[in-house]
Design an enzyme around this catalytic site. Sequence first.
Site, mmCIF file in Angstrom:
data_model
loop_
_atom_site.group_PDB
_atom_site.id
_atom_site.type_symbol
_atom_site.label_atom_id
_atom_site.label_comp_id
_atom_site.label_asym_id
_atom_site.label_seq_id
_atom_site.Cartn_x
_atom_site.Cartn_y
_atom_site.Cartn_z
ATOM 1 N N ASP A 226 -2.547 -3.543 -1.937
ATOM 2 C CA ASP A 226 -3.507 -3.001 -2.745
ATOM 3 C C ASP A 226 -3.992 -4.122 -2.837
ATOM 4 O O ASP A 226 -4.164 -5.470 -2.610
ATOM 5 C CB ASP A 226 -2.582 -2.858 -4.193
ATOM 6 C CG ASP A 226 -3.486 -2.275 -5.120
ATOM 7 O OD1 ASP A 226 -4.083 -1.238 -5.072
ATOM 8 O OD2 ASP A 226 -3.147 -3.319 -6.369
ATOM 9 N N GLU A 312 7.844 -9.368 12.521
ATOM 10 C CA GLU A 312 9.062 -10.161 13.144
ATOM 11 C C GLU A 312 9.873 -8.476 13.213
ATOM 12 O O GLU A 312 10.953 -8.805 13.770
ATOM 13 C CB GLU A 312 9.783 -10.978 12.150
ATOM 14 C CG GLU A 312 9.161 -12.055 12.100
ATOM 15 C CD GLU A 312 9.853 -13.092 10.945
ATOM 16 O OE1 GLU A 312 11.647 -12.640 10.772
ATOM 17 O OE2 GLU A 312 8.962 -14.084 11.078
HETATM 18 C C1 GLC Z 1 -5.498 -0.401 -6.466
HETATM 19 C C2 GLC Z 1 -5.447 0.796 -6.885
HETATM 20 C C3 GLC Z 1 -5.989 1.005 -8.004
HETATM 21 C C4 GLC Z 1 -5.126 0.122 -9.054
HETATM 22 C C5 GLC Z 1 -5.742 -1.395 -9.105
HETATM 23 C C6 GLC Z 1 -5.514 -2.450 -9.395
HETATM 24 O O1 GLC Z 1 -6.790 -0.254 -6.057
HETATM 25 O O2 GLC Z 1 -5.615 2.104 -6.210
HETATM 26 O O3 GLC Z 1 -5.245 2.902 -8.992
HETATM 27 O O4 GLC Z 1 -5.699 0.068 -10.500
HETATM 28 O O5 GLC Z 1 -5.346 -1.332 -7.161
HETATM 29 O O6 GLC Z 1 -4.143 -1.999 -8.922
#
Ligand code: GLC
Length: 578
Positions: A226, A312
């Site tokens: 993310d 790993e």
């Molecule tokens: C990413 C996710 C989104 C979230 C953001 C903050 O972009 O896809 O849904 O709000 O990260 O974590």
Amino acid sequence: MTRAVNDVPTTPGPADDSATVQAPVTAPWWTTAVGYQVYIRSFADSDGNGIGDLPGINGHLGYLELLGVQAVWITPFYPSPMADAGYDVADPRGVDPSFGTLSDLDALVASAHTRGLKVVIDVVPNHTSDQRDWFVAALAAGRGSPERDRYLFRDGKGSDGSRPPNNWTSVFGGPAWSRVDDGQWYLHLFAPEQPDLNWDNADVWADLERTLRFWLDRGFDGFRIDVAHGMAKPEGLPDAPEGTLAASGQPTLPRTDMAEGTATAADGSAAADSVAAGESGGVVPSAPAADPRFDNDGVHDIHRMIRRVIDEYPGATTLGEVWVSDPERFARYLRPDELHQAFDFSLVESPFDATRFRQAIDSAAVAATSVGSNPVWTLSNHDVPRPVTRYGGGAVGTDRARASLLVELALPGAAYLYNGEELGLPSVEVPDDKLQDPTWERSGHTQRGRDASRLPMPWEGDEPPYGFTEGMSTWLPAPAEYATLTVERQLDDPGSTLNLVRTAIELRQRNPAFSGTEISWYGAPSGCFAFRRDGGGLVCALNAGDTPIALPPGSVLLTSAPLVNGELPANAAAWLIP
Ligand code: GLC
């Protein structure tokens, strides 16, 4: 990877002198996979509480097999106060009770593997929940403490420190800083409930490594990282130059016409308005280079650490969420010792336009292959308006979304579908009092956020909630517009979007025409394009113009819409083989 415009013949013809690069037989699974994003809250609910969960996914793995995908990406299931639908993680190594238990997760992975499905999960390294033990401890420990050093606490500006430390804004609206009781401020690029971690702190590095190993040891096949262009911050947290923060950083916010409540109904109402709005941009663009909040050079050391851990575990992979539009900067994330792959959002950011699609495909392909990676195509996810809606809604939007799917699935590389995309679901606006996305409050009710693209999956029956839950209500409404789009109905309809996608994935997997990692473009009438996979010779033609066009030579394998007198109608795509 792709060729320059001037190098190509004007019609698809016999193979020319281009180098044909066959994917090695041993190419790792993730290089060519069709993946499927399960937005856990909205996929399938097993316990009647109206929120999708892990046993719900497990109970529908047969559907993913039927669809023919090779991997499933599951969005966060971690303990969370749900300030951002689970992307505010309170414990990165646990399971939120509303989604099930660790045993449910183990059962899900085992069952997926039995069916030959790989399982990828989110990790969220840029921030935590404000309910994470670390942040609770940081508040209690006070200024200057080691606990606070895991986050980005700073004193404010002005003689009384009452102004935020810099001018950064949150992606969800409002300032990126919140003040705590003792007067210090902490940084949150997203909601205040999502404090940013300090990646100059060794605990933060060690904790991510522990999390990666925890899940890899349980048998997961990889991670979607993310905000993979976040994490590192510039020295001294300087102010952003004027104009670089407006609506930038991460294109999570749907376009204005949806904010004004004209999201497209499944019957096509509001289609005309939406066409204009969708084609004028759709989503907020990726972070510009001058935005200091994202894409700082220090992030690459973090990706190198992640890669060392993943290496790993043979067969495991990483897939970054990298909203960086400069192809050269994007490519830096894909160097051999960093991410295996990253989502390329250039197709998401393109209107339904042959020239723009072609530019997006070229730049993405060149970026990925320039550093030895390969592209991961996507048209949709839980953060953006659904393609049917972006492309105008109604019948036109649906036709365009179907055509775009054939383009995406014809390309070399991997591709990810977002749950419901295979049904041609539109985004459907949610009433004000049911909105959940933090964007709604943070923007002072000027941006509705992303809920319209996160509605529960319609499985069966004629009435909401269409088999999503046995409970009485759902966390976001199941809309009337989905009644004709259920899985049940579409399985029975040979012309449905679901059956189009099933057929397309099966052909892509089995037909040798899809081999090879390069494409060549052909000359085509204005508003159209055609490319050929150099290995197996598959030709994909797109008509994004207004009138039917003659097909390139070859036998037709699949079309997104019926041909008209042998020609490809507007808003349609076709696959052909020599
Ligand atoms: C990413 C996710 C989104 C979230 C953001 C903050 O972009 O896809 O849904 O709000 O990260 O974590």
